[in-house]
Design a protein around this motif. Structure first.
Motif, PDB file in Angstrom:
ATOM      1  N   ALA A 114     -16.009  18.272  15.302  1.00  0.00           N
ATOM      2  CA  ALA A 114     -16.410  18.705  16.645  1.00  0.00           C
ATOM      3  C   ALA A 114     -15.755  17.787  17.678  1.00  0.00           C
ATOM      4  N   ARG A 115     -15.097  18.383  18.660  1.00  0.00           N
ATOM      5  CA  ARG A 115     -14.394  17.616  19.693  1.00  0.00           C
ATOM      6  C   ARG A 115     -15.154  17.562  21.001  1.00  0.00           C
ATOM      7  N   GLU A 116     -16.217  18.355  21.146  1.00  0.00           N
ATOM      8  CA  GLU A 116     -16.983  18.402  22.383  1.00  0.00           C
ATOM      9  C   GLU A 116     -18.463  18.326  22.066  1.00  0.00           C
ATOM     10  N   GLY A 117     -19.253  17.838  23.033  1.00  0.00           N
ATOM     11  CA  GLY A 117     -20.693  17.784  22.867  1.00  0.00           C
ATOM     12  C   GLY A 117     -21.234  16.376  23.042  1.00  0.00           C
ATOM     13  N   VAL A 118     -22.530  16.230  22.799  1.00  0.00           N
ATOM     14  CA  VAL A 118     -23.215  14.946  22.899  1.00  0.00           C
ATOM     15  C   VAL A 118     -23.669  14.551  21.501  1.00  0.00           C
ATOM     16  N   PHE A 119     -23.320  13.327  21.097  1.00  0.00           N
ATOM     17  CA  PHE A 119     -23.617  12.868  19.737  1.00  0.00           C
ATOM     18  C   PHE A 119     -24.194  11.453  19.763  1.00  0.00           C
ATOM     19  N   ASP A 120     -25.095  11.177  18.847  1.00  0.00           N
ATOM     20  CA  ASP A 120     -25.547   9.818  18.580  1.00  0.00           C
ATOM     21  C   ASP A 120     -24.609   9.250  17.528  1.00  0.00           C
ATOM     22  N   LEU A 121     -23.838   8.237  17.920  1.00  0.00           N
ATOM     23  CA  LEU A 121     -22.812   7.679  17.045  1.00  0.00           C
ATOM     24  C   LEU A 121     -23.090   6.213  16.727  1.00  0.00           C
ATOM     25  N   ALA A 122     -22.606   5.785  15.572  1.00  0.00           N
ATOM     26  CA  ALA A 122     -22.681   4.367  15.226  1.00  0.00           C
ATOM     27  C   ALA A 122     -21.925   3.580  16.286  1.00  0.00           C
ATOM     28  N   LYS A 123     -22.517   2.468  16.739  1.00  0.00           N
ATOM     29  CA  LYS A 123     -21.901   1.655  17.783  1.00  0.00           C
ATOM     30  C   LYS A 123     -21.822   0.203  17.345  1.00  0.00           C
ATOM     31  N   THR A 124     -21.060  -0.574  18.074  1.00  0.00           N
ATOM     32  CA  THR A 124     -21.057  -2.018  17.870  1.00  0.00           C
ATOM     33  C   THR A 124     -22.442  -2.527  18.238  1.00  0.00           C
ATOM     34  N   SER A 125     -23.145  -3.102  17.283  1.00  0.00           N
ATOM     35  CA  SER A 125     -24.544  -3.473  17.505  1.00  0.00           C
ATOM     36  C   SER A 125     -24.721  -4.438  18.670  1.00  0.00           C
ATOM     37  N   ALA A 126     -23.875  -5.443  18.754  1.00  0.00           N
ATOM     38  CA  ALA A 126     -24.044  -6.501  19.746  1.00  0.00           C
ATOM     39  C   ALA A 126     -23.460  -6.118  21.102  1.00  0.00           C
ATOM     40  N   GLN A 127     -23.793  -4.912  21.567  1.00  0.00           N
ATOM     41  CA  GLN A 127     -23.362  -4.447  22.885  1.00  0.00           C
ATOM     42  C   GLN A 127     -24.534  -3.762  23.577  1.00  0.00           C
ATOM     43  N   ALA A 128     -24.643  -3.969  24.871  1.00  0.00           N
ATOM     44  CA  ALA A 128     -25.584  -3.213  25.691  1.00  0.00           C
ATOM     45  C   ALA A 128     -24.784  -2.151  26.450  1.00  0.00           C
ATOM     46  N   TRP A 129     -25.230  -0.903  26.369  1.00  0.00           N
ATOM     47  CA  TRP A 129     -24.548   0.179  27.066  1.00  0.00           C
ATOM     48  C   TRP A 129     -25.383   0.642  28.251  1.00  0.00           C
ATOM     49  N   VAL A 134     -23.292   9.458  23.061  1.00  0.00           N
ATOM     50  CA  VAL A 134     -21.976   9.622  23.684  1.00  0.00           C
ATOM     51  C   VAL A 134     -21.706  11.077  24.031  1.00  0.00           C
ATOM     52  N   LEU A 135     -21.294  11.310  25.274  1.00  0.00           N
ATOM     53  CA  LEU A 135     -20.776  12.609  25.684  1.00  0.00           C
ATOM     54  C   LEU A 135     -19.281  12.576  25.430  1.00  0.00           C
ATOM     55  N   LEU A 136     -18.822  13.372  24.460  1.00  0.00           N
ATOM     56  CA  LEU A 136     -17.396  13.386  24.143  1.00  0.00           C
ATOM     57  C   LEU A 136     -16.609  14.028  25.279  1.00  0.00           C
ATOM     58  N   ILE A 137     -15.526  13.378  25.657  1.00  0.00           N
ATOM     59  CA  ILE A 137     -14.609  13.928  26.647  1.00  0.00           C
ATOM     60  C   ILE A 137     -13.229  13.904  26.008  1.00  0.00           C
TER      61      ILE A 137
END
Length: 201
Positions: free
Chosen positions: A47-62, A104-107
Motif C-alpha cells: 500500500a502506497r497511500e493511507g494512514v499506518f501505525d509503523l515501527a519507529k525509532t523508539s528514542a524519538q518524540a514525534w 504516519v500519513l503516507l505521502i
C-alpha cells in the motif's frame, strides 16, 4: 485509455527482504506497507497511500506534522532525515520517547527534484538553504574565473541531520596557502558569486 495499468494505491512488487504484513519496505524511491507476509524475492502487495501505525525509532518524540523518513537499515520510521533516508510522509499523532510505534500519513514521494541558485560568499564556509527537504548531492562553481583567493569552491551536504540541516549545504571557498605552496587553505576574500545546483527531495 489503452495505456492505463492500475490506480497505484497498491502495487505488486518483489519483496526486497522478508517482510511481515503491516510493515514498511523500500525499493529505491518506492516505499509501501506490506498487505501480507512475503519472503525476500516473492511477490508482495504494498500500500502506497493511507494512514499506518509503523515501527519507529523508539528514542524519538514525534509531533503532529513532523516529516517522517524511512530508515531502511533498521526498518523503522524516523523523524530524523539522512542522505540514505527516503521521506515517506508526516506524523499524524504525537509519539512519545520512548515508544515503538508512530502513526504516519503516507505521502508518495514526488521523485527527485533539481534546484539551482547563486550565492555570494560571506565567509570561508557559508550555509546555503536550497528549499528542498533533503539533499542527495550538490555541484558548485565560481561564477568568475578563479584567482589566488579564492581559487576554487567545494560543497558538502554533510549528514542532513544538523551538520548542516536537512535541505542545506556548506559552501566553502579555498585559496592556495602561498604562491609556491598549493596546499588548500580557507579563503579570506569574500563577496564572490558561486553558482550551485542541488539534487534531492
Amino acid at each position: 485509455m489503452k495505456n492505463f495499468v492500475q490506480p497505484g494505491e497498491t502495487v505488486s512488487v518483489a519483496a526486497p527482504y522478508d517482510v511481515l504484513s503491516g510493515h514498511g519496505f523500500q525499493i529505491g524511491g518506492l516505499f509501501a506497507v506490506a498487505v501480507f507476509d512475503a519472503l525476500s524475492g516473492a511477490l508482495v502487495e504494498g500500500a502506497r497511500e493511507g494512514v499506518f501505525d509503523l515501527a519507529k525509532t523508539s528514542a524519538q518524540a514525534w509531533a503532529v506534522g513532523d516529516e517522517i523518513y524511512w530508515d531502511n537499515s533498521n526498518k523503522v520510521a524516523s523523524n530524523v532525515p539522512g542522505t540514505a533516508r527516503l521521506r515517506i510522509g508526516v506524523a499524524l499523532a504525537i509519539a512519545a520517547n520512548p515508544s515503538a510505534i508512530g502513526r504516519v500519513l503516507l505521502i508518495p514521494s514526488p521523485g527527485a527534484r533539481v534546484v539551482a541558485g547563486q550565492a555570494t560568499t560571506v565567509a570561508a564556509s557559508d550555509t546555503i538553504v536550497t528549499g528542498l527537504s533533503l539533499l542527495t548531492s550538490v555541484v558548485a562553481t565560481l561564477d568568475s574565473d578563479p584567482i589566488d583567493d579564492p581559487e576554487w569552491v567545494t560543497a558538502s551536504i554533510g549528514d542532513q541531520a544538523g551538520t548542516p540541516a536537512a535541505g542545506s549545504f556548506l559552501l566553502k571557498t579555498w585559496k592556495n596557502t602561498s604562491g609556491s605552496d598549493p596546499t588548500p587553505a580557507a579563503a579570506t576574500t569574500f563577496g564572490k558569486k558561486v553558482n550551485w545546483i542541488a539534487y534531492g527531495y
